[in-house]
Design an enzyme around this catalytic site. Structure first.
Site, PDB file in Angstrom:
ATOM      1  N   ASP A  43       0.839  -1.173   0.041  1.00 44.00           N
ATOM      2  CA  ASP A  43       0.036  -0.025   0.076  1.00 44.00           C
ATOM      3  C   ASP A  43       0.878   1.456   0.113  1.00 44.00           C
ATOM      4  OD1 ASP A  43      -2.208  -1.873   0.192  1.00 44.00           O
ATOM      5  OD2 ASP A  43      -2.780  -1.098   2.045  1.00 44.00           O
ATOM      6  N   TYR A  46       2.040   1.905  -3.335  1.00 41.37           N
ATOM      7  CA  TYR A  46       0.973   2.518  -4.009  1.00 41.37           C
ATOM      8  C   TYR A  46       0.816   3.925  -3.865  1.00 41.37           C
ATOM      9  CZ  TYR A  46      -3.725   2.836  -5.843  1.00 41.37           C
ATOM     10  OH  TYR A  46      -4.958   3.187  -6.408  1.00 41.37           O
ATOM     11  N   SER A  92     -11.887   6.943 -25.568  1.00 42.83           N
ATOM     12  CA  SER A  92     -11.160   8.149 -24.975  1.00 42.83           C
ATOM     13  C   SER A  92     -10.788   8.981 -26.252  1.00 42.83           C
ATOM     14  CB  SER A  92     -10.172   8.046 -24.118  1.00 42.83           C
ATOM     15  OG  SER A  92      -8.817   7.193 -24.671  1.00 42.83           O
ATOM     16  N   LEU A  93     -10.289  10.130 -26.149  1.00 42.62           N
ATOM     17  CA  LEU A  93      -9.909  10.874 -26.922  1.00 42.62           C
ATOM     18  C   LEU A  93      -8.563  11.300 -27.119  1.00 42.62           C
ATOM     19  CD1 LEU A  93     -12.974  13.656 -26.733  1.00 42.62           C
ATOM     20  CD2 LEU A  93     -12.541  11.985 -28.678  1.00 42.62           C
ATOM     21  N   GLU A 126     -17.565  21.285 -29.980  1.00 37.64           N
ATOM     22  CA  GLU A 126     -18.413  21.621 -28.716  1.00 37.64           C
ATOM     23  C   GLU A 126     -17.630  21.375 -27.524  1.00 37.64           C
ATOM     24  OE1 GLU A 126     -20.361  17.377 -28.060  1.00 37.64           O
ATOM     25  OE2 GLU A 126     -19.195  17.013 -30.034  1.00 37.64           O
ATOM     26  N   LYS A 128     -15.879  20.343 -24.174  1.00 38.87           N
ATOM     27  CA  LYS A 128     -15.295  19.070 -23.491  1.00 38.87           C
ATOM     28  C   LYS A 128     -15.800  19.124 -22.041  1.00 38.87           C
ATOM     29  CE  LYS A 128     -11.860  15.556 -23.120  1.00 38.87           C
ATOM     30  NZ  LYS A 128     -11.552  15.603 -21.755  1.00 38.87           N
ATOM     31  N   ASP A 130     -16.024  18.635 -18.221  1.00 35.18           N
ATOM     32  CA  ASP A 130     -15.204  18.111 -17.052  1.00 35.18           C
ATOM     33  C   ASP A 130     -16.083  17.339 -16.208  1.00 35.18           C
ATOM     34  OD1 ASP A 130     -12.927  17.176 -16.063  1.00 35.18           O
ATOM     35  OD2 ASP A 130     -12.345  19.214 -15.253  1.00 35.18           O
ATOM     36  N   ARG A 149     -18.321   4.423 -17.371  1.00 33.62           N
ATOM     37  CA  ARG A 149     -17.370   4.161 -18.371  1.00 33.62           C
ATOM     38  C   ARG A 149     -16.526   2.850 -17.842  1.00 33.62           C
ATOM     39  NH1 ARG A 149     -12.895   7.435 -21.557  1.00 33.62           N
ATOM     40  NH2 ARG A 149     -11.306   5.974 -21.020  1.00 33.62           N
ATOM     41  N   GLU A 186     -22.252  13.153 -20.369  1.00 32.19           N
ATOM     42  CA  GLU A 186     -21.234  13.495 -19.447  1.00 32.19           C
ATOM     43  C   GLU A 186     -22.287  13.933 -18.184  1.00 32.19           C
ATOM     44  OE1 GLU A 186     -18.234  13.099 -20.281  1.00 32.19           O
ATOM     45  OE2 GLU A 186     -16.956  14.246 -18.747  1.00 32.19           O
ATOM     46  N   TYR A 238     -23.897  13.539 -25.891  1.00 32.38           N
ATOM     47  CA  TYR A 238     -23.041  13.887 -26.904  1.00 32.38           C
ATOM     48  C   TYR A 238     -22.699  12.809 -27.879  1.00 32.38           C
ATOM     49  CZ  TYR A 238     -19.405  13.020 -23.482  1.00 32.38           C
ATOM     50  OH  TYR A 238     -18.794  12.255 -22.425  1.00 32.38           O
ATOM     51  N   LYS A 326      -7.264  20.881 -25.791  1.00 27.67           N
ATOM     52  CA  LYS A 326      -7.380  21.280 -24.573  1.00 27.67           C
ATOM     53  C   LYS A 326      -7.077  22.726 -24.386  1.00 27.67           C
ATOM     54  CE  LYS A 326      -7.663  17.308 -22.173  1.00 27.67           C
ATOM     55  NZ  LYS A 326      -6.867  16.705 -21.491  1.00 27.67           N
ATOM     56  N   CYS A 420       8.411  30.271  14.759  1.00 22.63           N
ATOM     57  CA  CYS A 420       6.845  30.178  14.362  1.00 22.63           C
ATOM     58  C   CYS A 420       6.133  31.355  14.648  1.00 22.63           C
ATOM     59  CB  CYS A 420       6.325  28.877  15.170  1.00 22.63           C
ATOM     60  SG  CYS A 420       4.443  28.874  14.930  1.00 22.63           S
ATOM     61  N   CYS A 423       3.506  30.716  17.742  1.00 23.56           N
ATOM     62  CA  CYS A 423       3.857  30.349  19.114  1.00 23.56           C
ATOM     63  C   CYS A 423       5.239  30.988  19.470  1.00 23.56           C
ATOM     64  CB  CYS A 423       3.573  28.882  19.184  1.00 23.56           C
ATOM     65  SG  CYS A 423       4.824  27.776  18.515  1.00 23.56           S
ATOM     66  N   CYS A 444       7.437  24.182  12.532  1.00 26.96           N
ATOM     67  CA  CYS A 444       7.513  24.880  13.946  1.00 26.96           C
ATOM     68  C   CYS A 444       7.756  23.580  14.920  1.00 26.96           C
ATOM     69  CB  CYS A 444       6.115  25.447  14.264  1.00 26.96           C
ATOM     70  SG  CYS A 444       5.611  25.674  15.932  1.00 26.96           S
ATOM     71  N   CYS A 450       1.744  24.764  20.228  1.00 23.56           N
ATOM     72  CA  CYS A 450       1.331  25.795  19.306  1.00 23.56           C
ATOM     73  C   CYS A 450      -0.067  25.830  18.878  1.00 23.56           C
ATOM     74  CB  CYS A 450       2.298  25.855  17.836  1.00 23.56           C
ATOM     75  SG  CYS A 450       1.871  26.555  16.461  1.00 23.56           S
TER      76      CYS A 450
HETATM   77  S1  IVH Z   1     -16.857  12.267 -27.301  1.00 27.35           S
HETATM   78  C1  IVH Z   1     -15.854   8.437 -29.433  1.00 27.35           C
HETATM   79  N1  IVH Z   1     -17.567  14.536 -26.479  1.00 27.35           N
HETATM   80  O1  IVH Z   1     -13.978  13.235 -22.509  1.00 27.35           O
HETATM   81  C2  IVH Z   1     -15.725   9.654 -28.681  1.00 27.35           C
HETATM   82  N2  IVH Z   1     -16.349  13.290 -25.005  1.00 27.35           N
HETATM   83  O2  IVH Z   1     -11.382  11.838 -23.668  1.00 27.35           O
HETATM   84  C3  IVH Z   1     -16.250   9.592 -27.410  1.00 27.35           C
HETATM   85  N3  IVH Z   1     -15.944  14.373 -22.695  1.00 27.35           N
HETATM   86  O3  IVH Z   1     -14.786   9.758 -21.677  1.00 27.35           O
HETATM   87  C4  IVH Z   1     -16.257  10.827 -26.483  1.00 27.35           C
HETATM   88  N4  IVH Z   1     -17.025  15.926 -23.253  1.00 27.35           N
HETATM   89  O4  IVH Z   1     -15.867  11.697 -20.582  1.00 27.35           O
HETATM   90  C5  IVH Z   1     -16.884  13.537 -26.106  1.00 27.35           C
HETATM   91  N5  IVH Z   1     -18.366  16.653 -25.843  1.00 27.35           N
HETATM   92  C6  IVH Z   1     -17.764  15.710 -25.542  1.00 27.35           C
HETATM   93  C7  IVH Z   1     -17.069  15.366 -24.332  1.00 27.35           C
HETATM   94  C8  IVH Z   1     -16.496  14.145 -24.248  1.00 27.35           C
HETATM   95  C9  IVH Z   1     -16.301  15.495 -22.270  1.00 27.35           C
HETATM   96  C10 IVH Z   1     -15.009  13.278 -22.093  1.00 27.35           C
HETATM   97  C11 IVH Z   1     -15.787  11.829 -21.735  1.00 27.35           C
HETATM   98  C12 IVH Z   1     -14.736  10.911 -22.444  1.00 27.35           C
HETATM   99  C13 IVH Z   1     -13.455  11.643 -22.548  1.00 27.35           C
HETATM  100  C14 IVH Z   1     -12.894  11.409 -23.705  1.00 27.35           C
END
Ligand code: IVH
Length: 705
Positions: A43, A46, A92-93, A126, A128, A130, A149, A186, A238, A326, A420, A423, A444, A450
Site C-alpha cells: 500500500d 502504491y 477516449s480522445l 463542442e 469538453k 469536465d 465508463r 457527461e 453527446y 485542451k 513560528c 507560538c 514549528c 502551538c
Molecule cells: S466524445 C468517441 N464529447 O472526454 C468519442 N467526450 O477523452 C467519445 N468528454 O470519456 C467521447 N465532453 O468523458 C466526447 N463533448 C464531448 C465530451 C467528451 C467530455 C469526455 C468523456 C470521455 C472523454 C474522452
C-alpha cells in the site's frame, strides 16, 4: 524505487511521459487489488505512485490526462455495483494542445480522404465537459440500464443513481426513437450546486469536496440513490453506443435527435469546416469558459459525417475522427500584496501568497500557495511584484513567477521566519535521513503548545478517515477551540459533562439549539470505541497516514500493545524496534516518527487523557493455535452474499490467513460463492479443500454480521 527527479526539475516532455507511465501503472495496481484481489505492491508503494502523480499534475495542470488516476471514479465501487459489459466500447480522445496540433488533425483527415474529389470536410465543435461519462441504454424508448465508463470495456451498473438525474429522461419522446439506443454523455455538477452543497456540508460539520467533478463522481458512487438524488447532478448527451438504427447521417443530426428525444445537448455545439473556424470557435468557447457555470477543459472536434467516421476508424482506444483541443491552465496576473505563513497540523510553515483579488476561470482568487522557502527563492518573487498565477481543476492556485518589467522600485524580498509566527517556537529545517539533504519544509517545533498546530490536529482528529464525528467538522472544532471549549482531543469527550455545568451553554450559542446539541453529544458518545486503525490515524502522527495506521492496527491488534512497542523502542529496546520494522511496508522514517511521538511527554499526557475517555477497539490478531485458518492461504471466488469481497479479505487476514487472488498448489482453502467458475474447477483439480460461505463461517466459528 529508482532515483527520481524533483517535480520542479521536470521538463514538460518528461512530465507528460511520466504521467502516461503512472496512469498505466496505477490502473494496473487498481485492477490487481480490486478486481483480482491480488495486489502486486505494498500500500505504501502504491500511495507513493499516486502522490507522485498528483505532484506532477499540480505542477503541469495542462498535462492532466483523461485517464488520469485522479479523474477515475475508481474501482472502489466494484464491491457495491454489478458489472456491465459495454456492447460498444467507451472510447477516449486524442489531444491537441496548439493550433498546429489542430491543423495536423485536419491535415490527416484531408490526406485520408484525398481520393474523394471535391469532398468538403466538416467537423462539429463542442465543449469538453469536465465530468464523468455515462452510457444510458434505452429499449423501446424506456431507460433500462445506465453504466459508468469503467475501463472502457466494462463499467458499473449505476442505473438507479442515474434515474435520479433530471436531465436523463426515463422515456424518450418522438416517433423516430429506435428500438435499441445507448445514449452517451457527461454527468456533471454546476458551480452553483457545488458551492451550495459544500456550504451545507460545512454547516453540518461534514467534510467538503474539492471540485465539482469529484463531487459528481462521489455522488454517483453512492449505494443509496436517495443521496444521489439530493445532489442535483446534470447531464449533456453527446455520443452513442449500441443501437438498432441511427436517427441521421451526421454527428449534428444525431445530437439534434437527442434534443428532440428529451435530452440536454450543449448549446455551444457548432458545425465548422476550416482550421480558422475551428480555432475561432475554440477561442470563443474559451472566452465564455468562466461564465458557463460548469467546468469544461477543452473543445472536442468530431468529423461530422458518420459514413466518413466509419471509414477513418480508430487507433487503439480513441477514434481517429475526433480530437480534444485542451485549454491551457487558466492564468492571470495580479499583485502579490503580501506573503503570510500558515502553520499546518504537523508544524509545516507554508508561505501563502496574499493576492489582489483576481478572477481566474470564474473563481475569485486571493490566495495562492508558494510551497516553501526554496520555491520563493527559485521563483524570485518579491512582495509588491506583479505575478502570474495559474489555476487548474482542484489544484490550489499557484504562483508561477514575477513579471519583472513591472517590478516596482519599492518591491521587497520576503524574509522567511526562523520562528513560528504563531507560538514563536524555533522553526527548523530537518535533514532528510535518506537523502542527507536539507528538507524543503521548515517546521514549528512547538507541537501542541502551538495553537495553530493544536487546532489543525483537532480538525484532523475529527476528519472523515479519522474519528468522523457527525456534526463536528473543521468549522465547529475551530470555534470550540477559540471559545476554549476544546483544547485537546480528550476534551471532545468531556464536552457534554462540562457543558452541563457551564454558564455559557452550547445550546445558547449562535448556530446551535437543544436538538443539535443533543445530537452532537450523542454522535460523540457513539465514537467512544473507535476502530483501532482510525484511532491511530486520528492521532495525526507525521508519516502515519491511514494505510500505515491500518498496518499497525493489523499487526499489533491492541492500542496499548502498539504504544508499548513504540515507547520501548524509544528506550533502546532493539526487539521492540524490530517488531515495528518487521511490518511489510513500514520503514525507518515511520518508525522514527512514531517512536519520537511517544517519547514526547506532552503527547503521552494527551494520549493518557484520551484513553481515559475512549477505548479503541481491538483488532483481532489470531495466533496459530487460536485460529483454524492462521497461516493458511485462502482464495475467495464467486459472488459472496453475506460479506463483501473486501470484508472477507479483512476477516481472513485478521484471523492470520493470507488471501490470494489465484488458486495454486499453495492454496489451502477455496471459499466459493454462487457463480464460481474456473477457480473452483482448478481447486478441485488440484485437490484443494473447498467450501461455501456458510462453511467458512462455521470453520472460523463466527456467524455473519
Ligand atoms: S466524445 C468517441 N464529447 O472526454 C468519442 N467526450 O477523452 C467519445 N468528454 O470519456 C467521447 N465532453 O468523458 C466526447 N463533448 C464531448 C465530451 C467528451 C467530455 C469526455 C468523456 C470521455 C472523454 C474522452
Amino acid at each position: 524505487m529508482s532515483e527520481q527527479k524533483a517535480v520542479a526539475d521536470l521538463t514538460p516532455d518528461e512530465a507528460a511521459q511520466e504521467l502516461a507511465v503512472l496512469a498505466t501503472e496505477i490502473a494496473k495496481h487498481d485492477a490487481a487489488y480490486h478486481q483480482n484481489d491480488a495486489p502486486i505492491v505494498s500500500d505504501a508503494e502504491y500511495d507513493q505512485l499516486r502522490k507522485r502523480n498528483e505532484a506532477i499534475e499540480a505542477a503541469f495542470p495542462s498535462l492532466i490526462r483523461d485517464d488520469s488516476p485522479t479523474k477515475r471514479v475508481g474501482f472502489a465501487i466494484a464491491d457495491g455495483f454489478k458489472k456491465v459489459q459495454h456492447r460498444v466500447p467507451m472510447l477516449s480522445l486524442g489531444n491537441a494542445f496548439s493550433d498546429d496540433d489542430l491543423a495536423d488533425f485536419v491535415d490527416r483527415a484531408q490526406r485520408f480522404f484525398s481520393k474523394d474529389a471535391g469532398l468538403e470536410l466538416a467537423f462539429t465543435a463542442e465543449p469538453k465537459i469536465d465530468g464523468l461519462s455515462a452510457s444510458l441504454r434505452y429499449e423501446n424508448g424506456v431507460f433500462v440500464q445506465g453504466a459508468t465508463r469503467g475501463d472502457g470495456a466494462e463499467g458499473e451498473d449505476i442505473t438507479e443513481n442515474l434515474k435520479t438525474i433530471k436531465d436523463i429522461p426515463q422515456k424518450l419522446v418522438g416517433d423516430d426513437v429506435p428500438e435499441v439506443f445507448e445514449v452517451r454523455g457527461e454527468v456533471y455538477m454546476s458551480h452553483a450546486d457545488f458551492e451550495a452543497l459544500n456550504a451545507s456540508l460545512e454547516a453540518e460539520g461534514k467534510q467538503t469536496y474539492v471540485n465539482p467533478r469529484n463531487t459528481a463522481a462521489g455522488s454517483l458512487r453512492q449505494l443509496d440513490p436517495n443521496i444521489t438524488a439530493k445532489r442535483n447532478l446534470r447531464f449533456f448527451a453527446y455520443a452513442w453506443g449500441d443501437n438498432s438504427a441511427l436517427p441521421g447521417e451526421t454527428q449534428m443530426d444525431v445530437v439534434d435527435a437527442f434534443a428532440r428525444w428529451g435530452f440536454k445537448t450543449n448549446p455551444l455545439m457548432k458545425r465548422v469546416s476550416t482550421v480558422e473556424e475551428m480555432v475561432t470557435h475554440h477561442t470563443l468557447i474559451g472566452e465564455q469558459r468562466a461564465e458557463l457555470g460548469y467546468d469544461i477543459d477543452g473543445v472536442v472536434f468530431k468529423l461530422d459525417r458518420l459514413d466518413l467516421q466509419a471509414r477513418w476508424g480508430f487507433v487503439a482506444r480513441a477514434p481517429r475522427w475526433a480530437i480534444a483541443f485542451k485549454f491551457p491552465a487558466e492564468k492571470a496576473t495580479t499583485i502579490l500584496e503580501d506573503i503570510e505563513i500558515q502553520v499546518g497540523r504537523t508544524g509545516a510553515l507554508t508561505p501563502v501568497a496574499k493576492l489582489k483579488p483576481v478572477t481566474v476561470g470564474g473563481v475569485v482568487v486571493s490566495n495562492a500557495t508558494l510551497h516553501n522557502e526554496d520555491e520563493i527563492e527559485r521563483k524570485g518573487v518579491m512582495i509588491g511584484d506583479t505575478v502570474t498565477i495559474q489555476r487548474a481543476g482542484d489544484v490550489i492556485p499557484q504562483v508561477l513567477g514575477p513579471v519583472l518589467e513591472k517590478r516596482p522600485s519599492d518591491a521587497r524580498a520576503f524574509v522567511f521566519p526562523t520562528h513560528c509566527p504563531i507560538c514563536n517556537s524555533p522553526a527548523e529545517r530537518e535533514i532528510n535521513e535518506k537523502t542527507g539533504k536539507l528538507d524543503a519544509v521548515r517546521r514549528c517545533t512547538g507541537e501542541l503548545i502551538c495553537p495553530e498546530q493544536a487546532v489543525n490536529q483537532l480538525k484532523h482528529f475529527v476528519s472523515r478517515d479519522a474519528l468522523d464525528i457527525d456534526g463536528l467538522g473543521s468549522k465547529q472544532v475551530a470555534a470550540f477551540y477559540d471559545e476554549g471549549r476544546i483544547k485537546f482531543a480528550a476534551d471532545i469527550f468531556t464536552l457534554k459533562e462540562r457543558d452541563a455545568e457551564s454558564f455559557k451553554k452550547l445550546k445558547d450559542q449562535e448556530g446551535w439549539g437543544s436538538t443539535s446539541v443533543r445530537k452532537l453529544f450523542d454522535a460523540i458518545d457513539d465514537r467512544r470505541s473507535p476502530e483501532l486503525d482510525k484511532f491511530i490515524f486520528a492521532l495525526g502522527i507525521r508519516h502515519v497516514g491511514s494505510t500505515t495506521a491500518a498496518m499497525f492496527a493489523k499487526n499489533f491488534g491492541r492500542f496499548e500493545t502498539w504504544m508499548q512497542a513504540c515507547v520501548d523502542a524509544g528506550n533502546g529496546d532493539a526487539a521492540a524496534r524490530e517488531s515495528l520494522l518487521a511490518i511489510d511496508g513500514i520503514g525507518e522514517t515511520v518508525v522514527q516518527s512514531v517512536v519520537g511521538f511517544f517519547a514526547n511527554e506532552q503527547n503521552r499526557e494527551a494520549i493518557d487523557a484520551l484513553l481515559a475517555q475512549v477505548k479503541p477497539q481491538t483488532y483481532e490478531v489470531a495466533s496459530a493455535d487460536e485460529s483454524p485458518v492462521a497461516g493458511k492461504t485462502v482464495v475467495f471466488t464467486g459472488s459472496l452474499e453475506q460479506m463483501s469481497r473486501s470484508e472477507a479479505k479483512a476477516m481472513a487476514e485478521r484471523l492470520g490467513a493470507k488471501v490470494s487472488g489465484s488458486v495454486s498448489s499453495k492454496t489451502d482453502l477455496l471459499v466459493a460463492g454462487p457463480g464460481a467458475g474456473s477457480k473452483l474447477k482448478k481447486a478441485q483439480d488440484l485437490g484443494v479443500e473447498t467450501t461455501d460461505e456458510n462453511g467458512w463461517f462455521e470453520l472460523i466459528g463466527q456467524s455473519p454480521s
